[in-house]
Design a protein around this motif. Structure first.
Motif, mmCIF file in Angstrom:
data_model
loop_
_atom_site.group_PDB
_atom_site.id
_atom_site.type_symbol
_atom_site.label_atom_id
_atom_site.label_comp_id
_atom_site.label_asym_id
_atom_site.label_seq_id
_atom_site.Cartn_x
_atom_site.Cartn_y
_atom_site.Cartn_z
ATOM 1 N N GLU A 40 1.101 -1.530 0.310
ATOM 2 C CA GLU A 40 -0.056 0.481 -0.140
ATOM 3 C C GLU A 40 0.916 1.381 -0.205
ATOM 4 O OE1 GLU A 40 -3.354 -0.122 2.882
ATOM 5 O OE2 GLU A 40 -3.073 -1.933 2.607
ATOM 6 N N PHE A 41 2.344 1.230 0.291
ATOM 7 C CA PHE A 41 3.067 2.472 0.165
ATOM 8 C C PHE A 41 3.965 2.573 -1.085
ATOM 9 C CE2 PHE A 41 3.045 0.973 4.933
ATOM 10 C CZ PHE A 41 3.164 2.182 5.169
ATOM 11 N N ASP A 42 4.142 4.191 -1.129
ATOM 12 C CA ASP A 42 4.833 3.362 -2.784
ATOM 13 C C ASP A 42 6.340 3.417 -2.589
ATOM 14 O OD1 ASP A 42 6.567 5.978 -1.109
ATOM 15 O OD2 ASP A 42 5.123 7.501 -1.916
ATOM 16 N N GLU A 43 7.168 3.575 -3.362
ATOM 17 C CA GLU A 43 8.540 2.700 -3.985
ATOM 18 C C GLU A 43 9.134 3.451 -2.801
ATOM 19 O OE1 GLU A 43 9.227 0.152 -4.890
ATOM 20 O OE2 GLU A 43 7.307 0.015 -5.718
ATOM 21 N N GLU A 44 9.198 4.811 -2.521
ATOM 22 C CA GLU A 44 10.256 5.699 -1.245
ATOM 23 C C GLU A 44 9.666 5.156 -0.324
ATOM 24 O OE1 GLU A 44 11.879 10.482 -0.496
ATOM 25 O OE2 GLU A 44 10.108 9.874 -2.793
ATOM 26 N N GLU A 45 7.748 5.679 0.167
ATOM 27 C CA GLU A 45 7.654 4.954 1.016
ATOM 28 C C GLU A 45 8.222 2.899 1.872
ATOM 29 O OE1 GLU A 45 6.241 7.166 4.456
ATOM 30 O OE2 GLU A 45 5.765 7.636 2.539
ATOM 31 N N LYS A 46 8.121 2.765 0.724
ATOM 32 C CA LYS A 46 8.089 1.128 1.444
ATOM 33 C C LYS A 46 9.900 1.192 2.309
ATOM 34 C CE LYS A 46 5.910 -1.652 -2.679
ATOM 35 N NZ LYS A 46 5.551 -1.655 -3.780
ATOM 36 N N ASP A 47 11.079 2.179 0.994
ATOM 37 C CA ASP A 47 12.411 2.168 1.478
ATOM 38 C C ASP A 47 12.908 2.307 3.379
ATOM 39 O OD1 ASP A 47 13.680 0.385 -0.738
ATOM 40 O OD2 ASP A 47 14.051 3.215 -1.732
ATOM 41 N N ASN A 48 11.542 3.128 3.142
ATOM 42 C CA ASN A 48 10.768 4.181 4.704
ATOM 43 C C ASN A 48 10.753 3.176 5.562
ATOM 44 O OD1 ASN A 48 12.612 6.742 4.790
ATOM 45 N ND2 ASN A 48 10.585 6.891 2.621
ATOM 46 N N VAL A 49 9.608 2.308 4.857
ATOM 47 C CA VAL A 49 9.286 1.460 6.374
ATOM 48 C C VAL A 49 10.187 0.184 6.187
ATOM 49 C CG1 VAL A 49 7.748 -0.510 5.990
ATOM 50 C CG2 VAL A 49 7.000 1.387 5.567
ATOM 51 N N TYR A 50 10.875 -0.760 6.025
ATOM 52 C CA TYR A 50 11.623 -1.244 4.854
ATOM 53 C C TYR A 50 12.739 -0.524 6.105
ATOM 54 C CZ TYR A 50 10.508 -4.192 1.521
ATOM 55 O OH TYR A 50 9.666 -5.207 0.246
ATOM 56 N N PHE A 51 13.296 0.176 6.369
ATOM 57 C CA PHE A 51 14.266 0.534 6.691
ATOM 58 C C PHE A 51 14.543 1.061 8.592
ATOM 59 C CE2 PHE A 51 17.594 3.786 8.657
ATOM 60 C CZ PHE A 51 18.668 3.513 7.957
ATOM 61 N N ILE A 52 13.332 1.302 8.779
ATOM 62 C CA ILE A 52 12.444 1.267 9.995
ATOM 63 C C ILE A 52 12.345 -0.294 10.641
ATOM 64 C CG2 ILE A 52 10.784 2.061 12.118
ATOM 65 C CD1 ILE A 52 12.436 4.160 10.789
ATOM 66 N N TYR A 53 11.555 -1.373 9.691
ATOM 67 C CA TYR A 53 11.534 -3.057 10.207
ATOM 68 C C TYR A 53 13.515 -3.109 11.033
ATOM 69 C CZ TYR A 53 9.989 -6.996 9.223
ATOM 70 O OH TYR A 53 9.768 -8.298 9.814
ATOM 71 N N ALA A 54 13.825 -2.836 10.037
ATOM 72 C CA ALA A 54 15.273 -3.284 10.211
ATOM 73 C C ALA A 54 15.795 -2.400 11.579
ATOM 74 C CB ALA A 54 16.622 -3.001 8.752
ATOM 75 N N THR A 55 15.416 -1.347 11.867
ATOM 76 C CA THR A 55 16.512 -1.145 13.203
ATOM 77 C C THR A 55 15.405 -1.745 14.325
ATOM 78 O OG1 THR A 55 16.336 1.288 11.961
ATOM 79 C CG2 THR A 55 16.432 0.836 14.086
ATOM 80 N N CYS A 56 14.552 -1.718 14.075
ATOM 81 C CA CYS A 56 13.235 -2.732 15.014
ATOM 82 C C CYS A 56 14.509 -3.835 15.604
ATOM 83 C CB CYS A 56 11.859 -2.650 14.855
ATOM 84 S SG CYS A 56 10.885 -1.183 14.888
ATOM 85 N N LEU A 57 14.384 -4.546 14.256
ATOM 86 C CA LEU A 57 14.720 -5.982 14.119
ATOM 87 C C LEU A 57 16.076 -6.099 14.682
ATOM 88 C CD1 LEU A 57 13.846 -7.518 10.804
ATOM 89 C CD2 LEU A 57 12.804 -8.171 12.942
ATOM 90 N N TYR A 58 16.939 -5.308 14.506
ATOM 91 C CA TYR A 58 18.221 -4.767 14.979
ATOM 92 C C TYR A 58 18.558 -4.680 16.892
ATOM 93 C CZ TYR A 58 22.965 -2.810 16.510
ATOM 94 O OH TYR A 58 24.535 -2.534 16.732
ATOM 95 N N LEU A 59 17.377 -3.951 17.154
ATOM 96 C CA LEU A 59 17.102 -3.844 18.902
ATOM 97 C C LEU A 59 16.627 -4.012 19.267
ATOM 98 C CD1 LEU A 59 16.232 0.609 18.578
ATOM 99 C CD2 LEU A 59 18.389 -0.402 18.890
ATOM 100 N N ASN A 60 15.871 -5.730 19.033
ATOM 101 C CA ASN A 60 15.609 -6.681 19.755
ATOM 102 C C ASN A 60 16.643 -7.275 19.286
ATOM 103 O OD1 ASN A 60 11.940 -6.484 20.421
ATOM 104 N ND2 ASN A 60 12.852 -4.750 18.657
ATOM 105 N N GLN A 61 17.930 -7.640 19.057
ATOM 106 C CA GLN A 61 18.371 -8.185 18.504
ATOM 107 C C GLN A 61 18.719 -9.339 17.604
ATOM 108 O OE1 GLN A 61 20.913 -9.876 22.106
ATOM 109 N NE2 GLN A 61 20.037 -8.074 23.274
ATOM 110 N N LEU A 62 17.446 -9.424 16.660
ATOM 111 C CA LEU A 62 17.095 -10.618 15.460
ATOM 112 C C LEU A 62 17.892 -9.752 14.195
ATOM 113 C CD1 LEU A 62 13.297 -9.939 15.870
ATOM 114 C CD2 LEU A 62 14.504 -12.118 17.070
ATOM 115 N N PHE A 63 19.550 -9.786 14.595
ATOM 116 C CA PHE A 63 20.235 -10.185 13.624
ATOM 117 C C PHE A 63 20.377 -10.288 11.782
ATOM 118 C CE2 PHE A 63 22.529 -9.259 17.823
ATOM 119 C CZ PHE A 63 21.792 -8.297 17.906
#
Length: 384
Positions: free
Chosen positions: A278-301
């Motif tokens: 449902e996001f446009d292409e640029e917004e998808k990258d933002n979602v991926y980036f924040i998702y990666a951050t949340c995974l990292y901080l939860n030690q899901l490397f």
């Protein structure tokens, strides 16, 4: 066009080095119907002599003095409580106001009575006044509410950029508990609940000075600012602005990330990621980036690295490379980690996180590499 009174609020603390230039830039405005409220926060330098010179020579300058140092929020509130203007703006004690700022903003609001304020941008200058560039500008336009609602995700409008009708900020004060730094963010985020209609003016109206010992360098944590805004209130604000649930989940993920509620942030971003189409292409990258951050901080490397590798956007490529390097360092592949850090620096030579990570690698292979960039460095406002 009428000539309504404009109040300019200038909190001052130990600003003798730049204060004369600052106040002269206000005195030299092409618009004359001003009152300039200068609040001296118990400065220990010669600021008072400079202020008194302007007060004695120009009746438009009004002087207020805090007997003890109270912080920039308190000083600004003194100005808000004493000002009489139909329009109100703020100015930092070391910045320069370009000559036509007030007249330009007054003209816009006088000709557009449905608007609540004008947002301006600045030319950035060094301590000695050398140009450093201009903040990324969008074309002139009248904002819709959704545009500024998304400040919860991306950034905020600093007070020096605000030129507002008195009515929209009436009884809205700065938080006295925030002595220095991020008082702008707190004020603006609370202003959003009033759903202001704002005009974005793309021509620079200020010169913002980057000062090594500026108060803004010593900020109250963003975490503390965002703790004031709960998920229910944020969701309500987004719903009123017409956003879908997937965008609201994404916004709440970022708000919880700012608050350091890592588990909640992960739950919200997982929900947003499930509907990423449902996001446009640029917004998808933002979602991926924040998702990666949340995974990292939860030690899901491992899943963090997989998500980072999906990001195609060039706008924050350096951050993505740095964060992949951190993951490879955790996995023990220091050669690959080094390659990623060096690649990040080849894109942004002054980027501090990969610099620190390389220092850690060079100092000792046992030194932990943990400078993970949590948010894209150069995300900018865009209309949705």
């Amino acid at each position: 066009m009428g000539c309504p009174l404009v109040s300019i609020i200038v909190p001052v603390y130990n600003a003798e080095r730049f204060l004369n230039e600052t106040l002269n830039s206000i005195k030299s405005q092409t618009y004359n119907n001003l009152e300039v409220l200068v609040i001296n926060d118990s400065s220990s330098d010669n600021s008072v002599e400079i202020i008194e010179k302007f007060v004695k020579s120009d009746f438009r300058f009004r002087y207020f003095y805090n007997t003890t140092n109270q912080g920039v929020s308190h000083s600004t509130n003194v100005g808000l409580s004493q000002c009489k203007g139909e329009y109100i703006t703020f100015h930092d004690h070391d910045d320069v106001m370009l000559p036509s700022k007030i007249s330009s903003c007054v003209e816009i609001l006088e000709n557009n009575t449905e608007l609540d304020g004008v947002i301006t941008i600045a030319e950035y200058i060094s301590e000695d006044g050398s140009p450093l560039g201009t903040k990324t500008a969008l074309p002139d336009y009248i904002t819709n509410n959704p545009f500024f609602v998304r400040a919860f995700e991306r950034s905020y409008i600093p007070t020096w950029a605000m030129f507002m009708r008195r009515d929209i900020i009436n009884k809205l004060e700065f938080d006295d508990n925030i002595k220095i730094g991020n008082q702008d963010a707190d004020f603006f985020l609370r202003l959003l609940y009033r759903r202001p209609q704002l005009y974005y003016l793309s021509n620079p109206q200020n010169r913002f000075r980057q000062v090594s010992k500026s108060l803004s360098k010593k900020s109250t944590s963003t975490c503390e600012i965002y703790k004031k805004h709960n998920d229910v209130d944020i969701a309500k604000l987004y719903t009123q602005a017409g956003y879908s649930k997937v965008v609201i989940d994404y916004a709440l993920a970022k708000a919880n990330l700012w608050r350091e509620n890592i588990e909640s942030a992960l739950n919200y971003i997982i929900s947003a990621h499930e509907r990423i189409s449902e996001f446009d292409e640029e917004e998808k990258d933002n979602v991926y980036f924040i998702y990666a951050t949340c995974l990292y901080l939860n030690q899901l490397f491992e899943p963090c690295l997989e998500i980072l590798q999906k990001i195609e956007g060039k706008s924050f490529r350096a951050e993505t490379l740095n964060n992949q390097g951190v993951c490879w360092a955790i996995f023990g592949d220091l050669t690959k980690a080094r390659d990623y850090f060096e690649s990040a620096l080849s894109i942004l030579p002054e980027y501090i996180d990969p610099k620190n990570n390389l220092f850690a690698l060079n100092a000792s292979e046992s030194m932990p590499v943990r400078h993970f960039t949590k948010f894209p460095l150069r995300s900018v406002y865009k209309t949705i």
